[in-house]
Design an enzyme around this catalytic site. Sequence first.
Site, PDB file in Angstrom:
ATOM      1  N   TYR A 100       4.518  13.722   4.871  1.00 52.25           N
ATOM      2  CA  TYR A 100       3.621  13.053   5.814  1.00 52.25           C
ATOM      3  C   TYR A 100       3.481  13.810   7.138  1.00 52.25           C
ATOM      4  O   TYR A 100       2.998  13.265   8.125  1.00 52.25           O
ATOM      5  CB  TYR A 100       4.095  11.612   6.077  1.00 52.25           C
ATOM      6  CG  TYR A 100       2.948  10.632   6.219  1.00 52.25           C
ATOM      7  CD1 TYR A 100       2.366  10.058   5.099  1.00 52.25           C
ATOM      8  CD2 TYR A 100       2.439  10.294   7.464  1.00 52.25           C
ATOM      9  CE1 TYR A 100       1.313   9.173   5.219  1.00 52.25           C
ATOM     10  CE2 TYR A 100       1.378   9.416   7.592  1.00 52.25           C
ATOM     11  CZ  TYR A 100       0.822   8.859   6.469  1.00 52.25           C
ATOM     12  OH  TYR A 100      -0.233   7.985   6.580  1.00 52.25           O
ATOM     13  N   GLU A 118       1.211   0.183  12.833  1.00 48.52           N
ATOM     14  CA  GLU A 118       1.167   1.508  12.225  1.00 48.52           C
ATOM     15  C   GLU A 118       0.277   2.375  13.097  1.00 48.52           C
ATOM     16  O   GLU A 118      -0.927   2.162  13.167  1.00 48.52           O
ATOM     17  CB  GLU A 118       0.603   1.473  10.803  1.00 48.52           C
ATOM     18  CG  GLU A 118       1.468   0.784   9.780  1.00 48.52           C
ATOM     19  CD  GLU A 118       0.859   0.814   8.388  1.00 48.52           C
ATOM     20  OE1 GLU A 118       0.090   1.761   8.091  1.00 48.52           O
ATOM     21  OE2 GLU A 118       1.139  -0.112   7.607  1.00 48.52           O
ATOM     22  N   GLU A 170      -2.131  -5.137   5.947  1.00 44.76           N
ATOM     23  CA  GLU A 170      -3.525  -4.698   6.106  1.00 44.76           C
ATOM     24  C   GLU A 170      -4.483  -5.541   5.263  1.00 44.76           C
ATOM     25  O   GLU A 170      -5.413  -5.016   4.647  1.00 44.76           O
ATOM     26  CB  GLU A 170      -3.657  -3.207   5.781  1.00 44.76           C
ATOM     27  CG  GLU A 170      -2.912  -2.325   6.778  1.00 44.76           C
ATOM     28  CD  GLU A 170      -3.117  -0.838   6.560  1.00 44.76           C
ATOM     29  OE1 GLU A 170      -3.460  -0.458   5.426  1.00 44.76           O
ATOM     30  OE2 GLU A 170      -2.935  -0.059   7.506  1.00 44.76           O
ATOM     31  N   GLU A 178       0.621   4.364  -0.155  1.00 48.15           N
ATOM     32  CA  GLU A 178       0.392   5.443  -1.112  1.00 48.15           C
ATOM     33  C   GLU A 178       1.383   5.364  -2.274  1.00 48.15           C
ATOM     34  O   GLU A 178       1.753   6.366  -2.876  1.00 48.15           O
ATOM     35  CB  GLU A 178       0.455   6.820  -0.446  1.00 48.15           C
ATOM     36  CG  GLU A 178      -0.692   7.123   0.487  1.00 48.15           C
ATOM     37  CD  GLU A 178      -0.609   6.328   1.785  1.00 48.15           C
ATOM     38  OE1 GLU A 178      -1.540   5.548   2.074  1.00 48.15           O
ATOM     39  OE2 GLU A 178       0.391   6.471   2.503  1.00 48.15           O
ATOM     40  N   ASN A 224       0.844  -1.201   0.000  1.00 44.45           N
ATOM     41  CA  ASN A 224       0.000   0.000   0.000  1.00 44.45           C
ATOM     42  C   ASN A 224       0.880   1.252   0.000  1.00 44.45           C
ATOM     43  O   ASN A 224       1.394   1.632  -1.031  1.00 44.45           O
ATOM     44  CB  ASN A 224      -0.975  -0.010   1.171  1.00 44.45           C
ATOM     45  CG  ASN A 224      -2.219   0.814   0.897  1.00 44.45           C
ATOM     46  OD1 ASN A 224      -3.013   0.439   0.038  1.00 44.45           O
ATOM     47  ND2 ASN A 224      -2.410   1.907   1.609  1.00 44.45           N
ATOM     48  N   TYR A 233      -5.185   5.286  12.600  1.00 45.83           N
ATOM     49  CA  TYR A 233      -4.897   6.680  12.249  1.00 45.83           C
ATOM     50  C   TYR A 233      -6.049   7.539  12.763  1.00 45.83           C
ATOM     51  O   TYR A 233      -6.924   7.942  12.011  1.00 45.83           O
ATOM     52  CB  TYR A 233      -4.744   6.831  10.738  1.00 45.83           C
ATOM     53  CG  TYR A 233      -3.540   6.120  10.185  1.00 45.83           C
ATOM     54  CD1 TYR A 233      -2.367   6.814   9.926  1.00 45.83           C
ATOM     55  CD2 TYR A 233      -3.568   4.745   9.946  1.00 45.83           C
ATOM     56  CE1 TYR A 233      -1.253   6.167   9.430  1.00 45.83           C
ATOM     57  CE2 TYR A 233      -2.460   4.084   9.459  1.00 45.83           C
ATOM     58  CZ  TYR A 233      -1.305   4.798   9.200  1.00 45.83           C
ATOM     59  OH  TYR A 233      -0.197   4.144   8.718  1.00 45.83           O
TER      60      TYR A 233
END
Length: 1008
Positions: A370, A305, A193, A134, A132, A262
């Site tokens: 980020y 994460e 994930e 991004e 993943n 998150y």
Amino acid sequence: MLLQSLFAWALAIGPCIAQNSTNSTWPIHNNGLTTQVEWDHYSLMVDGQRFFLWSGEFHYWRIPVPELWVDVLQKVKAAGFNTFAIYTHWYFHNPNPNTLDFENAAHNFTKIFDLAKELGMFVVFRPGPYVNAESNAGAFPLWLTTGAYGALRNNDERYTEAWTPFWEKVASIVAPYQFTNGGNVLTYQIENELGSQWRGTPSNKVPNLSSVEYMEALEASARAHGITIPFQANDPNLNSDSWSKDFYDGYGSVDIYGMDSYPACWTCNLTECDSTNGAYKAFNVIDYYDHFEAISPTQPSFLPEFQGGSFNPWGGPEGGCPENSPADFANLFYRNNVGQRVTAMSLYMIYGGTNWGWLAAPVVATSYDYSSPISENRMINDKYAETKLFGHFLRVAKDLTKTDRIGTGKTASTNPNVVYSEIRNPDTNAAFYVTIHKESTVGTREEFYINANTSKGAFKIPQKAASIVLNGFQSKIIVTDFNFGSHSLLYSTAEVLSHSIVDDQDILALWMPTGEAGEFVVTGAKSGSVSSCGGCSSVGFYPQGDDLLVTISQSKGISVLTFDDGLRVLVMDRSFAYEFWVPVLTADPFSPANETVFVQGPSLVRSAAYSSDGSTLDLTGDNNGTSTQIQVFPPKSVSKVTWNGQVITTEKTDYDSLIGSLTGPALDSLTLPTISGWKANDSLPERLPTYDDSWWVAADHMNTSNPTKPETLPVLYIDDYGYHVGNHLWRGRFEGSASGVYLSVTGGRAFGYSAWLNGEFIGSYLGAAYPDTGKLTLSFSNVTVNSNSTNILLVLQDNSGHDETSEALNPRGINNATLISSSTKNFTSWKVTGTAGKPDTAIDPVRGILSEGGLYAERLGWHLPDFDDSEWSSASPSNVSSSAGVTFYRTTVSLAIPTGLDVAISFTLKASPSNAALRVLLFVNGYQYGRFSPWIGNQVEFPVPPGILNYDGDNVIGLSVWRQEEGDESMGVNVGWKVTEAFASSFEPIFDAAYLQPGWTDERLQYA
């Protein structure tokens, strides 16, 4: 353990979950292959020693200069982290089905393992194969996205055959660096994930065999190729309940379960997180305790994460959204996690880096800053400093690794607006009271007391000092029976920062927000005195039986208190704590207190070492400003201190510290040369009917494996023809007359395209931040149509990357190309080209497959060093041609950054007008380090690191400017650069980077 027996056992001990537990309550687990890494309900254990895994994520492929990895990791270590996590990137290493590259330049990541060993840090290794992040297609190799390999991330044999070579090679590379083989790689993550272990409601435990067999195959392959350390997984959220052996021991479950979170949203576009987090509320904490108790009760509560920041999407706020997860976020949320018994946590990201080339998924532009504690330009910030306070505390709070939660949501005495969680070590009785606002979204100033239970009874604390304060979005951890070295604090309302042992004597560091009061009790102490008052007031020493109660208020500065048995306590405010460092003298990740030294004052301390005779303390690090005071607390034998190899003049204090001063650069003393001397050339000859495309690939497929079928034929999906990234060019031919063309083109968010007929511009889809498809009906009324001969339509399209997760197969290219004509709707033929090199190969193995797209300038290597532009005309990108098209600009500028400085340099791109319909690519020594689309926004500064930039030598700067509109309006791009930060530093950014910057060769000529 069988499911039935597990739940029977869990039910039997259920009432103990929120109470103190005996040592025998919870089983100790290992994976059956090693006992060097074990775990239980409380924490990980490494060689039998309990361990709070405190980690931050960084991606080597987002900073493709191996010489810079040590800089980043030294900063991670200096912030108190004992671990870092890294993803691999499948496509970066596997550019085509027949090539694996783990050798060229940044493709060889084994240096990172050597650095981990040298610095004394563990590694959480996360090889995917899907990550993943991004990243373009989530790091899937883009040759995988045609549909020919099935739906991906499942047990399809075609997909299995695709991942097997990469997966086996990665395992064989990592195996020698495992902790079990003398290295520092501690855990190995399987997939990323993948919350799909179950079909339907997880509690029904109906296995999703497609995912289960995929996970089992990945695990078996890794084991077969030498991986013996524990496997971990990261559940994507609180809902999927996947891969925990406590929940179900089988169906691919891994050794150590983790769950990602998150709470302030992973993107600056906050609405994207509503389905996961609910409607956004700033500083709204989330409960994890109940989830871990239900899903993984015999394992440590692990957040592989946890939010370190957010990415900035196309069209997002200029500079990102650091205000969504600022320093206060780090203070509040990380402490709150401790209050929920989390003992393993990795920040995503600790350093984000750059989406150089075409690394990015469509959701994000060039910057992957980020809003991390370490900024994209490698410089540290206030969030880093706040995170460091927490990290240093974790390092010395050994009793945190084994606690039970005694209660949560308890109301603080005298103030119902403050609540706390109490967690307590069942062996030592040490407790940690984690205080927050009752409504965490409220940042009011609140004064309060708490009722604390200690080994010497219950106290309402503070007893004598002013009340405890929460001011803003803050949390405080109040310790009781806190053991350090040979001493103990009965309690402290000032937060513990660190502990060191020097000359067999303890030194304790405490901190508090500027101007606040603190109170602590030193057990066994009889008397104390103020040895240095740097901003202190209201200091009092009050005997209490065998102990000594101390009160102090601390303004800006650092104060030193000395006690009768030799204990020294340093008390400082937040600003001085931000510049307080605890370098470690050993490569032991546990950072024993007798192998540390306290240093206050510099901007960064990277390392510390004593000379062989113990008389000299050698420090390395960074400092700025014309003068910076430094204070160190070394052994008495130390009479000399060096800073970056230079002896500094110091004076010894009455309390056995040494004080000196450092000098550094003034930022305004560094100036960069003006970027000028541009030359230019047309980079879109393909629009002309005379252009020879005989070498292009025939786009003539009449079917596709992609599950999304095109509306017209032939298939015009770019990946079906072996091109995958950047700009692509399609040439369609038709005979006879037509009045226009309908085009539906897909290129991902923020993409665009333009079209020309027989060399004349007919229109553009300018793009927008979120649509991934642009549909236009373009008229031929203002151009010449050859009614009796062949007409050529050129479509130049951008490709902002492939989507992530299950959408990685979403096609890129032309979905529909229909002529508006009474005689024919179809084109007679199509051809396509893209990145130089044969389809699915990399012409530039050093920079790699994601480095460049298919523009004429890129294919011919105009962006590379050594290309001869002597016959080009002078022109400036500040005023581009009035015609729609692509122009490439090129210049060479020399830098001469002084040695001994680490300098952050950013390019600045400013469009005129500010929303000009331009698509701009910035190249530096052959690397594409900026995608600038002012029509969409909003990135205007582009940090470029040393190694990409030559800090002492020539730099080839290229600029591709695609004008999407034609007309009299003047358009252009002003290109500048600036020094954003500068430090006198032990890190040397000047080195021979020639191997990273291969130059032009005549091989490029065949792609004209």
